[in-house]
Scaffold this motif. Structure first.
Motif, PDB file in Angstrom:
ATOM      1  N   LEU A   1      47.961  36.738  22.945  1.00  0.00           N
ATOM      2  CA  LEU A   1      48.265  37.502  24.158  1.00  0.00           C
ATOM      3  C   LEU A   1      49.404  36.807  24.890  1.00  0.00           C
ATOM      4  N   GLU A   2      50.205  37.600  25.596  1.00  0.00           N
ATOM      5  CA  GLU A   2      51.373  37.051  26.301  1.00  0.00           C
ATOM      6  C   GLU A   2      51.429  37.540  27.745  1.00  0.00           C
ATOM      7  N   ILE A   3      52.082  36.704  28.571  1.00  0.00           N
ATOM      8  CA  ILE A   3      52.323  37.048  29.980  1.00  0.00           C
ATOM      9  C   ILE A   3      53.743  36.589  30.312  1.00  0.00           C
ATOM     10  N   HIS A   4      54.432  37.311  31.168  1.00  0.00           N
ATOM     11  CA  HIS A   4      55.755  36.852  31.596  1.00  0.00           C
ATOM     12  C   HIS A   4      55.625  35.532  32.367  1.00  0.00           C
ATOM     13  N   LYS A   5      56.511  34.589  32.038  1.00  0.00           N
ATOM     14  CA  LYS A   5      56.438  33.258  32.666  1.00  0.00           C
ATOM     15  C   LYS A   5      56.588  33.311  34.180  1.00  0.00           C
TER      16      LYS A   5
ATOM     17  N   ILE B   1      43.781  50.394  32.622  1.00  0.00           N
ATOM     18  CA  ILE B   1      43.239  51.558  33.323  1.00  0.00           C
ATOM     19  C   ILE B   1      42.693  51.134  34.685  1.00  0.00           C
ATOM     20  N   PHE B   2      41.991  50.000  34.716  1.00  0.00           N
ATOM     21  CA  PHE B   2      41.314  49.584  35.939  1.00  0.00           C
ATOM     22  C   PHE B   2      42.159  48.688  36.843  1.00  0.00           C
ATOM     23  N   ALA B   3      42.840  47.703  36.251  1.00  0.00           N
ATOM     24  CA  ALA B   3      43.452  46.640  37.056  1.00  0.00           C
ATOM     25  C   ALA B   3      44.505  47.148  38.060  1.00  0.00           C
ATOM     26  N   PRO B   4      45.409  48.059  37.684  1.00  0.00           N
ATOM     27  CA  PRO B   4      46.401  48.498  38.674  1.00  0.00           C
ATOM     28  C   PRO B   4      45.763  49.234  39.861  1.00  0.00           C
TER      29      PRO B   4
ATOM     30  N   GLU C   1      42.533  37.988  50.332  1.00  0.00           N
ATOM     31  CA  GLU C   1      43.978  37.745  50.146  1.00  0.00           C
ATOM     32  C   GLU C   1      44.383  37.540  48.689  1.00  0.00           C
ATOM     33  N   ILE C   2      43.774  38.326  47.801  1.00  0.00           N
ATOM     34  CA  ILE C   2      44.208  38.329  46.402  1.00  0.00           C
ATOM     35  C   ILE C   2      45.662  38.823  46.364  1.00  0.00           C
ATOM     36  N   GLU C   3      46.519  38.075  45.669  1.00  0.00           N
ATOM     37  CA  GLU C   3      47.940  38.448  45.604  1.00  0.00           C
ATOM     38  C   GLU C   3      48.300  39.161  44.310  1.00  0.00           C
ATOM     39  N   ILE C   4      47.579  38.811  43.233  1.00  0.00           N
ATOM     40  CA  ILE C   4      47.866  39.373  41.912  1.00  0.00           C
ATOM     41  C   ILE C   4      46.556  39.781  41.223  1.00  0.00           C
ATOM     42  N   VAL C   5      46.529  41.010  40.696  1.00  0.00           N
ATOM     43  CA  VAL C   5      45.435  41.406  39.810  1.00  0.00           C
ATOM     44  C   VAL C   5      46.009  41.483  38.397  1.00  0.00           C
ATOM     45  N   VAL C   6      45.401  40.736  37.485  1.00  0.00           N
ATOM     46  CA  VAL C   6      45.859  40.701  36.093  1.00  0.00           C
ATOM     47  C   VAL C   6      45.007  41.651  35.258  1.00  0.00           C
ATOM     48  N   GLY C   7      45.685  42.495  34.463  1.00  0.00           N
ATOM     49  CA  GLY C   7      44.991  43.421  33.559  1.00  0.00           C
ATOM     50  C   GLY C   7      45.404  43.159  32.120  1.00  0.00           C
ATOM     51  N   ILE C   8      44.491  43.438  31.200  1.00  0.00           N
ATOM     52  CA  ILE C   8      44.694  43.099  29.786  1.00  0.00           C
ATOM     53  C   ILE C   8      44.861  44.377  28.969  1.00  0.00           C
ATOM     54  N   GLU C   9      45.912  44.414  28.155  1.00  0.00           N
ATOM     55  CA  GLU C   9      46.153  45.554  27.275  1.00  0.00           C
ATOM     56  C   GLU C   9      44.957  45.755  26.340  1.00  0.00           C
TER      57      GLU C   9
ATOM     58  N   HIS D   1      45.729  45.794  47.980  1.00  0.00           N
ATOM     59  CA  HIS D   1      47.091  45.521  48.475  1.00  0.00           C
ATOM     60  C   HIS D   1      47.693  44.313  47.761  1.00  0.00           C
ATOM     61  N   ALA D   2      47.415  44.209  46.467  1.00  0.00           N
ATOM     62  CA  ALA D   2      47.938  43.113  45.644  1.00  0.00           C
ATOM     63  C   ALA D   2      48.926  43.678  44.631  1.00  0.00           C
ATOM     64  N   GLY D   3      49.615  42.786  43.919  1.00  0.00           N
ATOM     65  CA  GLY D   3      50.468  43.198  42.818  1.00  0.00           C
ATOM     66  C   GLY D   3      49.664  43.254  41.529  1.00  0.00           C
ATOM     67  N   PHE D   4      50.238  43.897  40.513  1.00  0.00           N
ATOM     68  CA  PHE D   4      49.587  43.993  39.203  1.00  0.00           C
ATOM     69  C   PHE D   4      50.446  43.271  38.163  1.00  0.00           C
ATOM     70  N   VAL D   5      49.814  42.479  37.321  1.00  0.00           N
ATOM     71  CA  VAL D   5      50.515  41.788  36.238  1.00  0.00           C
ATOM     72  C   VAL D   5      49.848  42.126  34.902  1.00  0.00           C
ATOM     73  N   PRO D   6      50.630  42.605  33.920  1.00  0.00           N
ATOM     74  CA  PRO D   6      50.060  42.914  32.609  1.00  0.00           C
ATOM     75  C   PRO D   6      50.040  41.713  31.675  1.00  0.00           C
ATOM     76  N   VAL D   7      48.920  41.551  30.958  1.00  0.00           N
ATOM     77  CA  VAL D   7      48.866  40.641  29.812  1.00  0.00           C
ATOM     78  C   VAL D   7      48.905  41.534  28.586  1.00  0.00           C
ATOM     79  N   ARG D   8      49.857  41.240  27.666  1.00  0.00           N
ATOM     80  CA  ARG D   8      50.105  42.183  26.591  1.00  0.00           C
ATOM     81  C   ARG D   8      49.974  41.565  25.206  1.00  0.00           C
ATOM     82  N   LYS D   9      49.854  42.426  24.213  1.00  0.00           N
ATOM     83  CA  LYS D   9      49.880  42.005  22.817  1.00  0.00           C
ATOM     84  C   LYS D   9      51.272  41.428  22.523  1.00  0.00           C
TER      85      LYS D   9
END
Ligand code: AMP
Length: 170
Positions: free
Chosen positions: A101-105, A61-64, A48-56, A71-79
């Motif tokens: 690195l930043e992530i949306h609050k 390439i992999f996380a989404p 039951e993973i809800e979010i997969v976080v990927g790093i710029e 069946h989870a959502g994807f969240v980007p961590v960005r420069k």
């Protein structure tokens, strides 16, 4: 499937003394790409993973693809200064200097089950910074999954108490 045979090792890139593990040769192989995406998420099927976080950038390439498979959502961590809405940020040490690195609050709600996916666990500095961001937002960090781990750099020592899985070890 021998995934290691699909990784290209490039000596002295991007600078002398670094042995670079090039994943593009794995990505371009249809069976290899399918296997690495399946394997990165395998331990988390039914968890039951809800979010997969990927790093710029290479984490994008992999996380989404892993998020889609789980069946989870994807969240980007960005420069810095790439994300348009209010962000949480973390500054962390590099070999020379620091990086941010930043992530949306509002990207992760408190208690949501989160998996971090990236290409390479090297010194662990990046992964530790991203784990910090996830926990700052109140996410429940269930684990971290990497295609490659450079064991001799002891990156996992920077992430005590976390479940860490890597498909290939060097
Ligand atoms: P680190 O913060 O040291 O764990 O590494 C951050 C990122 O640098 C990893 O996610 C990789 O994308 C990249 N990286 C570091 N060392 C290597 C290497 N030897 N080969 C390929 N990528 C690397």
């Amino acid at each position: 499937m021998n995934l290691k045979s699909l990784i290209r090792e490039v000596p002295d890139f991007p600078k002398p003394g670094i042995n670079f593990y090039d994943i593009t040769t794995l990505l371009q192989d249809a069976a290899g790409l399918r296997a690495v995406i399946d394997d990165l998420g395998a331990a988390y099927k039914g968890k039951e993973i809800e979010i997969v976080v990927g790093i710029e950038a290479r984490g994008f390439i992999f996380a989404p693809a892993v998020a889609y498979a789980l069946h989870a959502g994807f969240v980007p961590v960005r420069k810095p200064k790439k994300l348009p809405a209010p962000t949480e940020r973390v500054e962390y040490d590099l070999e020379y200097g620091t990086d941010i690195l930043e992530i949306h609050k509002d990207a992760i709600r408190p208690g949501q089950k989160v998996l971090i996916v990236d290409d390479v666990l090297a010194t662990g500095g990046t992964a530790k910074a991203v784990a910090h961001l996830v926990e700052k937002l109140g996410g429940n960090l269930v684990g971290l999954s990497f295609a490659i781990e450079l064991d001799f750099l002891k990156g996992r020592d920077k992430l005590p108490g976390h479940k860490i899985d890597s498909l290939l070890h060097y």
